[in-house]
Design a protein around this motif. Sequence first.
Motif, PDB file in Angstrom:
ATOM      1  N   ASN A  90       4.770  72.212  68.557  1.00 35.02           N
ATOM      2  CA  ASN A  90       4.831  70.753  68.405  1.00 35.02           C
ATOM      3  C   ASN A  90       3.878  70.290  67.305  1.00 35.02           C
ATOM      4  OD1 ASN A  90       6.712  70.383  70.440  1.00 35.02           O
ATOM      5  ND2 ASN A  90       5.208  69.778  71.990  1.00 35.02           N
ATOM      6  N   ALA A  91       2.688  70.883  67.269  1.00 36.64           N
ATOM      7  CA  ALA A  91       1.704  70.518  66.243  1.00 36.64           C
ATOM      8  C   ALA A  91       2.249  70.819  64.852  1.00 36.64           C
ATOM      9  CB  ALA A  91       0.397  71.263  66.477  1.00 36.64           C
ATOM     10  N   PHE A  92       2.854  71.981  64.695  1.00 35.81           N
ATOM     11  CA  PHE A  92       3.447  72.338  63.395  1.00 35.81           C
ATOM     12  C   PHE A  92       4.555  71.353  63.009  1.00 35.81           C
ATOM     13  CE2 PHE A  92       2.406  77.139  64.064  1.00 35.81           C
ATOM     14  CZ  PHE A  92       1.085  76.894  63.740  1.00 35.81           C
ATOM     15  N   ALA A  93       5.395  70.992  63.983  1.00 38.84           N
ATOM     16  CA  ALA A  93       6.494  70.060  63.710  1.00 38.84           C
ATOM     17  C   ALA A  93       5.958  68.688  63.308  1.00 38.84           C
ATOM     18  CB  ALA A  93       7.402  69.943  64.930  1.00 38.84           C
ATOM     19  N   LEU A  94       4.848  68.261  63.912  1.00 45.59           N
ATOM     20  CA  LEU A  94       4.247  66.981  63.555  1.00 45.59           C
ATOM     21  C   LEU A  94       3.586  67.042  62.180  1.00 45.59           C
ATOM     22  CD1 LEU A  94       2.853  66.124  67.073  1.00 45.59           C
ATOM     23  CD2 LEU A  94       4.430  64.677  65.765  1.00 45.59           C
ATOM     24  N   ILE A  95       2.977  68.162  61.842  1.00 42.59           N
ATOM     25  CA  ILE A  95       2.442  68.356  60.488  1.00 42.59           C
ATOM     26  C   ILE A  95       3.576  68.290  59.480  1.00 42.59           C
ATOM     27  CG2 ILE A  95       1.335  70.008  58.927  1.00 42.59           C
ATOM     28  CD1 ILE A  95      -0.272  70.984  61.426  1.00 42.59           C
ATOM     29  N   ASP A  96       4.696  68.929  59.796  1.00 45.81           N
ATOM     30  CA  ASP A  96       5.871  68.871  58.918  1.00 45.81           C
ATOM     31  C   ASP A  96       6.332  67.432  58.720  1.00 45.81           C
ATOM     32  OD1 ASP A  96       6.106  71.593  58.408  1.00 45.81           O
ATOM     33  OD2 ASP A  96       7.444  71.956  60.107  1.00 45.81           O
ATOM     34  N   ALA A  97       6.418  66.687  59.820  1.00 42.05           N
ATOM     35  CA  ALA A  97       6.886  65.303  59.743  1.00 42.05           C
ATOM     36  C   ALA A  97       5.978  64.473  58.848  1.00 42.05           C
ATOM     37  CB  ALA A  97       6.958  64.690  61.145  1.00 42.05           C
ATOM     38  N   ALA A  98       4.669  64.671  58.975  1.00 42.61           N
ATOM     39  CA  ALA A  98       3.710  63.920  58.162  1.00 42.61           C
ATOM     40  C   ALA A  98       3.794  64.330  56.696  1.00 42.61           C
ATOM     41  CB  ALA A  98       2.297  64.133  58.699  1.00 42.61           C
ATOM     42  N   ALA A  99       3.869  65.627  56.444  1.00 45.05           N
ATOM     43  CA  ALA A  99       3.951  66.108  55.062  1.00 45.05           C
ATOM     44  C   ALA A  99       5.254  65.652  54.411  1.00 45.05           C
ATOM     45  CB  ALA A  99       3.837  67.633  55.037  1.00 45.05           C
ATOM     46  N   ASP A 100       6.355  65.754  55.140  1.00 55.53           N
ATOM     47  CA  ASP A 100       7.654  65.347  54.596  1.00 55.53           C
ATOM     48  C   ASP A 100       7.704  63.855  54.296  1.00 55.53           C
ATOM     49  OD1 ASP A 100       8.496  67.960  54.820  1.00 55.53           O
ATOM     50  OD2 ASP A 100       9.649  67.649  56.666  1.00 55.53           O
ATOM     51  N   ALA A 101       6.968  63.064  55.076  1.00 61.56           N
ATOM     52  CA  ALA A 101       6.954  61.615  54.866  1.00 61.56           C
ATOM     53  C   ALA A 101       6.038  61.210  53.711  1.00 61.56           C
ATOM     54  CB  ALA A 101       6.507  60.912  56.146  1.00 61.56           C
ATOM     55  N   GLY A 102       5.180  62.124  53.271  1.00 66.01           N
ATOM     56  CA  GLY A 102       4.254  61.802  52.193  1.00 66.01           C
ATOM     57  C   GLY A 102       2.890  61.357  52.663  1.00 66.01           C
ATOM     58  N   CYS A 103       2.538  61.633  53.925  1.00 62.95           N
ATOM     59  CA  CYS A 103       1.179  61.323  54.408  1.00 62.95           C
ATOM     60  C   CYS A 103       0.152  62.170  53.660  1.00 62.95           C
ATOM     61  CB  CYS A 103       1.063  61.609  55.903  1.00 62.95           C
ATOM     62  SG  CYS A 103       1.941  60.456  56.967  1.00 62.95           S
TER      63      CYS A 103
END
Length: 311
Positions: free
Chosen positions: A38-51
């Motif tokens: 889940n942590a990896f998936a949330l990191i992906d979501a943030a990186a993909d969004a441009g955070c």
Amino acid sequence: MTSSNNRLRNIGNRVVGAGQPVYVTGEIGINHNGDLENAFALIDAAADAGCDGVKFQKRTPEICTPRDQWEIERDTPWGRMTYIDYRHRVEFDEEQYAAIDAYSKKRGIDWFASPWDVQSVEFLEEFDVPAYKVASASLTDDELLRAMRATGRTVILSTGMSTPRQIRHAVEVLGSENILLCHATSTYPAKAEELNLRMIHTLQAEYPNVPIGYSGHETGLQTTLAAVALGATFIERHITLDRAMWGSDQAASVEPGGLQRLVRDIRVVEESLGDGVKKVYDSELGPMKKLRRVAGVVAEEQARESESVPA
């Protein structure tokens, strides 16, 4: 470490403050529910969004959980367990944080955390994090603030559930030269009428040499964009894979699709703010010629300026 300009701060390789792009943080907190995937998936979501970064929360359960609550049982997705066992269940250990560190580097995104006790500061120091975040609940913990200050890293201080006097004291303990203040309302989710976004201006006036940000716990995105328009230089929102997931922070969190829209719109808003100096843009000259019946002094000023430019 601190930038030479006392209105600017460094978080990793990013300079944060007035005139700089807004630093956007996806607050993972404990929305991973103790699951590394889940942590990896949330990191992906943030990186993909441009955070620019993601943030976790780090606790030593025996220190942060009141002793009289240890044996209280509660229902969890993993069955019925004591509260102290639950607190351990959602904490990552050194090996798991090493994996988070490696994965964040792979995705090119900063990660840091809110330590809730001195032992957690010592734990996080092993990973050379770019900054520390003081949760609003920890603003009155002088021992913890001193431990974070002693690291020399940038400290981001959330000001929810705190009085002006408590905020001033925390700033005195931390020192103003290496901190960033975040306006916050510590309700999950927070109501629009309690967000009080004009506090961003109040903090800017009271702490003119400190960058001011916003940590939001509301539902929806528009109020966070308003915070950017009011001058917030750092934005933090809780993020989740699904608001229906188990956990107390999920309902006040932004899902991946919303996070992408939020970061996109923050970039549009900050670009649109400009420098506050009125000018006539070249793109306006065509419409001016077509639509303005009386030339006025602008045309005369432009004529003089063009004549003064050497051929």
